[in-house]
Motif scaffolding. Structure first.
Motif, PDB file in Angstrom:
ATOM      1  N   PRO A   1       9.946  13.050   4.348  1.00 24.58           N
ATOM      2  CA  PRO A   1       8.512  12.977   4.061  1.00 24.58           C
ATOM      3  C   PRO A   1       7.826  11.989   5.002  1.00 24.58           C
ATOM      4  CG  PRO A   1       9.775  11.845   2.357  1.00 24.58           C
ATOM      5  CD  PRO A   1      10.764  12.457   3.301  1.00 24.58           C
ATOM      6  N   VAL A   2       6.555  12.202   5.247  1.00 19.58           N
ATOM      7  CA  VAL A   2       5.770  11.336   6.128  1.00 19.58           C
ATOM      8  C   VAL A   2       4.603  10.783   5.314  1.00 19.58           C
ATOM      9  CG1 VAL A   2       4.354  11.260   8.219  1.00 19.58           C
ATOM     10  CG2 VAL A   2       6.400  12.700   8.139  1.00 19.58           C
ATOM     11  N   PRO A   3       4.453   9.459   5.270  1.00 21.07           N
ATOM     12  CA  PRO A   3       3.367   8.899   4.468  1.00 21.07           C
ATOM     13  C   PRO A   3       1.998   9.217   5.041  1.00 21.07           C
ATOM     14  CG  PRO A   3       4.510   7.151   5.662  1.00 21.07           C
ATOM     15  CD  PRO A   3       5.262   8.426   5.908  1.00 21.07           C
ATOM     16  N   GLY A   4       1.105   9.614   4.150  1.00 18.42           N
ATOM     17  CA  GLY A   4      -0.282   9.869   4.522  1.00 18.42           C
ATOM     18  C   GLY A   4      -1.140   8.672   4.147  1.00 18.42           C
ATOM     19  N   PRO A   5      -2.435   8.831   4.175  1.00 18.08           N
ATOM     20  CA  PRO A   5      -3.333   7.739   3.817  1.00 18.08           C
ATOM     21  C   PRO A   5      -3.024   7.200   2.417  1.00 18.08           C
ATOM     22  CG  PRO A   5      -4.561   9.538   4.799  1.00 18.08           C
ATOM     23  CD  PRO A   5      -3.166  10.039   4.580  1.00 18.08           C
ATOM     24  N   GLY A   6      -2.935   5.877   2.312  1.00 23.74           N
ATOM     25  CA  GLY A   6      -2.695   5.234   1.026  1.00 23.74           C
ATOM     26  C   GLY A   6      -1.269   5.310   0.522  1.00 23.74           C
TER      27      GLY A   6
ATOM     28  N   VAL B   1       9.846   1.499   4.233  1.00 24.67           N
ATOM     29  CA  VAL B   1      10.273   1.694   5.628  1.00 24.67           C
ATOM     30  C   VAL B   1       9.185   2.304   6.508  1.00 24.67           C
ATOM     31  CG1 VAL B   1      12.732   1.806   5.062  1.00 24.67           C
ATOM     32  CG2 VAL B   1      11.367   3.915   5.055  1.00 24.67           C
ATOM     33  N   ALA B   2       8.101   2.772   5.889  1.00 24.66           N
ATOM     34  CA  ALA B   2       6.977   3.306   6.661  1.00 24.66           C
ATOM     35  C   ALA B   2       5.743   3.255   5.772  1.00 24.66           C
ATOM     36  CB  ALA B   2       7.248   4.742   7.125  1.00 24.66           C
ATOM     37  N   ALA B   3       4.590   3.232   6.432  1.00 21.11           N
ATOM     38  CA  ALA B   3       3.329   3.156   5.695  1.00 21.11           C
ATOM     39  C   ALA B   3       2.304   4.076   6.339  1.00 21.11           C
ATOM     40  CB  ALA B   3       2.819   1.723   5.681  1.00 21.11           C
ATOM     41  N   GLY B   4       1.418   4.604   5.509  1.00 24.11           N
ATOM     42  CA  GLY B   4       0.338   5.453   5.997  1.00 24.11           C
ATOM     43  C   GLY B   4      -0.608   4.664   6.890  1.00 24.11           C
ATOM     44  N   PRO B   5      -1.496   5.378   7.589  1.00 25.25           N
ATOM     45  CA  PRO B   5      -2.348   4.748   8.595  1.00 25.25           C
ATOM     46  C   PRO B   5      -3.271   3.654   8.059  1.00 25.25           C
ATOM     47  CG  PRO B   5      -3.008   7.031   8.197  1.00 25.25           C
ATOM     48  CD  PRO B   5      -1.727   6.816   7.464  1.00 25.25           C
ATOM     49  N   ASP B   6      -3.657   3.711   6.809  1.00 28.94           N
ATOM     50  CA  ASP B   6      -4.596   2.721   6.273  1.00 28.94           C
ATOM     51  C   ASP B   6      -3.930   1.704   5.339  1.00 28.94           C
ATOM     52  OD1 ASP B   6      -4.019   4.568   4.324  1.00 28.94           O
ATOM     53  OD2 ASP B   6      -6.046   4.633   3.511  1.00 28.94           O
ATOM     54  N   VAL B   7      -2.610   1.635   5.379  1.00 33.25           N
ATOM     55  CA  VAL B   7      -1.862   0.734   4.498  1.00 33.25           C
ATOM     56  C   VAL B   7      -1.484  -0.528   5.269  1.00 33.25           C
ATOM     57  CG1 VAL B   7       0.245   0.487   3.119  1.00 33.25           C
ATOM     58  CG2 VAL B   7      -0.997   2.651   3.117  1.00 33.25           C
TER      59      VAL B   7
END
Length: 167
Positions: A23-28, A71-77
């Protein structure tokens, strides 16, 4: 990544380990490397096809409560969350996997001295106990009798004052 996938309703035998896309994190959202996933009674009901919210679409990756490292965060996190050990809800599915998405606002950092497995155990029952505690507005002079078969709920109820958790 490996995940437990449910392709039909039934007993535990309907759960199958499969290779699925990461999965790829999205906004938030944050991506959690799952070390522990909780299994609740409601999840067993859903798996059997008799859940309280109807039958979800299949196939699906079950699992609502997880603990692990972001391990990963969305663009606005906030990127400072990277590497934080947390417990979180996944919103109802996706937790029985090596990686799980969650809303960043739902991720609760695990305090130093609390083992991750214990924090995950507190996630469902502990949240319920704290909500009941707050709703009852128990005064310092009052006592509560806890009749609980589950040690986690009893431990949360008996803490005074209760630990602070986001609402």
């Amino acid at each position: 990544m490996r995940a437990v996938v449910m392709e039909e309703f039934g007993g535990p035998e309907v759960l199958r380990i499969r290779q699925v896309e990461d999965p790829v994190p999205g906004p938030g959202q944050v991506l959690v490397a799952v070390a522990y996933a909780s299994i609740t009674f409601v999840e067993t009901q859903v798996r059997s096809g008799n859940g309280p919210f109807g039958r979800p679409a299949l196939p699906r990756i079950p699992g609502n409560g997880v603990g692990g490292r972001i391990v990963a965060a969305g663009p606005d996190v906030d990127p400072a969350l990277m590497g934080t050990v947390v417990v979180t809800t996944t919103g109802g599915e996706g937790g029985y996997a090596e990686l799980a998405l969650a809303r960043a606002q739902d991720a609760v950092p695990v305090p130093e001295g609390l083992e991750l497995k214990d924090a995950v155990a507190l996630l469902a029952d502990g949240r319920t106990a704290l909500l009941l505690y707050r709703q009852a507005e128990i005064k310092p002079s009052e006592r509560v009798l806890v009749e609980a078969a589950e040690e986690v709920s009893a431990a949360c109820w008996c803490n005074s004052p209760p630990p602070r958790m986001p609402t």
